[in-house]
Design a protein around this motif. Sequence first.
Motif, mmCIF file in Angstrom:
data_model
loop_
_atom_site.group_PDB
_atom_site.id
_atom_site.type_symbol
_atom_site.label_atom_id
_atom_site.label_comp_id
_atom_site.label_asym_id
_atom_site.label_seq_id
_atom_site.Cartn_x
_atom_site.Cartn_y
_atom_site.Cartn_z
ATOM 1 N N PHE A 39 0.862 -1.172 0.000
ATOM 2 C CA PHE A 39 0.000 0.000 0.000
ATOM 3 C C PHE A 39 0.901 1.227 0.000
ATOM 4 O O PHE A 39 2.069 1.158 0.358
ATOM 5 N N THR A 40 0.355 2.366 -0.415
ATOM 6 C CA THR A 40 1.180 3.522 -0.714
ATOM 7 C C THR A 40 1.791 4.163 0.526
ATOM 8 O O THR A 40 1.071 4.609 1.437
ATOM 9 N N PHE A 54 -0.992 6.067 6.663
ATOM 10 C CA PHE A 54 -1.197 4.887 7.499
ATOM 11 C C PHE A 54 -2.638 4.747 7.983
ATOM 12 O O PHE A 54 -2.907 4.005 8.928
ATOM 13 N N ASP A 55 -3.567 5.476 7.324
ATOM 14 C CA ASP A 55 -4.982 5.252 7.602
ATOM 15 C C ASP A 55 -5.328 3.798 7.283
ATOM 16 O O ASP A 55 -4.825 3.217 6.312
ATOM 17 N N THR A 56 -6.206 3.236 8.073
ATOM 18 C CA THR A 56 -6.371 1.779 8.023
ATOM 19 C C THR A 56 -7.098 1.260 6.773
ATOM 20 O O THR A 56 -6.951 0.088 6.438
ATOM 21 N N GLU A 90 -1.579 -1.787 17.793
ATOM 22 C CA GLU A 90 -2.490 -2.697 18.490
ATOM 23 C C GLU A 90 -3.883 -2.640 17.863
ATOM 24 O O GLU A 90 -4.520 -3.673 17.617
ATOM 25 N N ALA A 91 -4.337 -1.418 17.575
ATOM 26 C CA ALA A 91 -5.649 -1.263 16.936
ATOM 27 C C ALA A 91 -5.642 -1.837 15.523
ATOM 28 O O ALA A 91 -6.608 -2.482 15.094
ATOM 29 N N LEU A 92 -4.555 -1.610 14.784
ATOM 30 C CA LEU A 92 -4.453 -2.125 13.419
ATOM 31 C C LEU A 92 -4.536 -3.646 13.402
ATOM 32 O O LEU A 92 -5.241 -4.236 12.565
ATOM 33 N N CYS A 93 -3.832 -4.298 14.293
ATOM 34 C CA CYS A 93 -3.865 -5.764 14.351
ATOM 35 C C CYS A 93 -5.276 -6.273 14.612
ATOM 36 O O CYS A 93 -5.726 -7.243 13.986
#
Length: 242
Positions: A39-40, A54-56, A90-93
Amino acid sequence: MTKRVLLGILTPSSNTALEPLTSAIVSEVPGVSAHFARFTVTNISLDRNSLGQFDTGKILDAARQLADAHVDVIGWSGTAASWMGFESDEALCREITEATGVPTTTSVLALNEILERTGVKRLGLISPYIESVQREIVANYKAAGIDIPAERHAGLQVNFDFSEVSESQVLQMAREVAASGVEALTVMCTNVKAAQLAERVESELGIPLYDSVSTVVWKALKMAGADPKQVRNWGRLFRELD
């Protein structure tokens, strides 16, 4: 027949270091292969546009592509949480696992687990980043109880340029940082070619080098049920931590 272990690795679009390094690390581990989705990410700073990379949403799109390959684990081979805050990883995972059903880890969360398990409280930091990003990394680790008494950074902002940092530059920064009496070193960027230097650095300086490409591979192997100790000649991380 050995069961295949498929590692899914999320990759910044302009990164040219982590894919060959990751594949080389696992190349002699029976049945293990690494698979990548991009991703970019092109620029690293603290401004809004850079942080917005780094927006999800687009990360989740890339993670879903990896899930199509039936990977056993997804690893984000990136270090943005070191300056954006560990809670972002942590939120991303959680979001990736909810969206794909695949267990997920990251370079930074893996490093933090390693530091906790080894009891490191004085960490030497090496990166290609600009001063403002480096300061945020130091502050986040200080808040987590880990002192960074010495650091070196290359002052670069364009992500592609990170891969142009030479081995000799990394070695020189490692020597300078180690002179402060740190307990371990980390190279905080997955687009710096440093993982392959671990054995040399550790032999010369007597302390472990926890490179951010290596940390996520180590944790991904564990989560996928493979023994990290099958990895040879990539540093103490793989020899000493199961």
